[in-house]
Design a protein around this motif. Structure first.
Motif, PDB file in Angstrom:
ATOM      1  N   GLU A  23       0.885  -1.170   0.000  1.00  0.00           N
ATOM      2  CA  GLU A  23       0.000   0.000   0.000  1.00  0.00           C
ATOM      3  C   GLU A  23       0.919   1.216   0.000  1.00  0.00           C
ATOM      4  O   GLU A  23       1.626   1.463   0.965  1.00  0.00           O
ATOM      5  CB  GLU A  23      -0.902  -0.010   1.238  1.00  0.00           C
ATOM      6  N   ASP A  25       0.950   4.359   0.580  1.00  0.00           N
ATOM      7  CA  ASP A  25       0.284   5.469   1.240  1.00  0.00           C
ATOM      8  C   ASP A  25       1.312   6.484   1.727  1.00  0.00           C
ATOM      9  O   ASP A  25       2.509   6.300   1.561  1.00  0.00           O
ATOM     10  CB  ASP A  25      -0.597   4.968   2.386  1.00  0.00           C
ATOM     11  N   ASP A  29      -0.527   8.273   7.329  1.00  0.00           N
ATOM     12  CA  ASP A  29      -1.693   7.408   7.184  1.00  0.00           C
ATOM     13  C   ASP A  29      -1.699   6.219   8.142  1.00  0.00           C
ATOM     14  O   ASP A  29      -2.736   5.605   8.351  1.00  0.00           O
ATOM     15  CB  ASP A  29      -1.802   6.875   5.752  1.00  0.00           C
ATOM     16  N   HIS A  33      -4.520   3.409   9.203  1.00  0.00           N
ATOM     17  CA  HIS A  33      -4.447   2.134   8.496  1.00  0.00           C
ATOM     18  C   HIS A  33      -4.040   0.960   9.381  1.00  0.00           C
ATOM     19  O   HIS A  33      -4.214  -0.193   8.982  1.00  0.00           O
ATOM     20  CB  HIS A  33      -3.467   2.229   7.331  1.00  0.00           C
ATOM     21  N   HIS A  82       2.528  -1.625   4.395  1.00  0.00           N
ATOM     22  CA  HIS A  82       2.139  -0.225   4.236  1.00  0.00           C
ATOM     23  C   HIS A  82       3.384   0.656   4.281  1.00  0.00           C
ATOM     24  O   HIS A  82       4.144   0.615   5.254  1.00  0.00           O
ATOM     25  CB  HIS A  82       1.160   0.200   5.340  1.00  0.00           C
ATOM     26  N   CYS A  84       3.533   3.764   4.747  1.00  0.00           N
ATOM     27  CA  CYS A  84       3.453   4.692   5.877  1.00  0.00           C
ATOM     28  C   CYS A  84       3.929   4.032   7.172  1.00  0.00           C
ATOM     29  O   CYS A  84       4.547   4.689   8.019  1.00  0.00           O
ATOM     30  CB  CYS A  84       2.043   5.250   6.035  1.00  0.00           C
TER      31      CYS A  84
END
Length: 115
Positions: A23, A25, A29, A33, A82, A84
């Motif tokens: 992801e 991002d 985030d 998340h 992720h 982030c």
């Protein structure tokens, strides 16, 4: 310092990134998340703690095995890495002098951004 790099988690993260399970991002985030406590507990109930630990770059062998306190520096939502989370944990690891974890996070970020 008891927390050290969880190599199984690093291998898991690298494999996920290689498969494109990322992801992409932005930095802030992760607070939105990150899996909730209920999602974490459900994952542990279904997959077991060993699989849960593969989603955390930090491991502390001084804590009781099989407890959430024994793992730290989460990097994903049990489906994807992720970006982030990697950014967040790199900063936090460096802040608390977990150099091996910070370096692993930096390398993961380079892998993600290089794709």
């Amino acid at each position: 310092m008891a927390t050290r790099l969880n190599r199984k988690a690093l291998d898991n993260a690298r494999a996920l990134v290689k498969k494109g399970k990322v992801e992409r991002d932005i930095r802030d985030d992760w607070s939105e998340h990150a899996p909730s406590t209920d999602e974490e507990n459900s994952f542990i109930d279904k997959q077991g703690f060993e699989e849960f630990s593969k989603w955390h770059l930090g491991i502390d062998r001084e804590q009781s095995d099989g407890t959430k306190g024994s793992v730290s520096f989460p990097f994903g939502d049990f489906k994807k890495v992720h970006r982030c989370a990697i950014i967040s944990l790199e900063s936090r690891a460096a802040q608390y002098d977990h150099e091996d974890i910070a370096k692993a996070a930096k390398d993961l970020l380079e892998q993600i951004d290089g794709d």
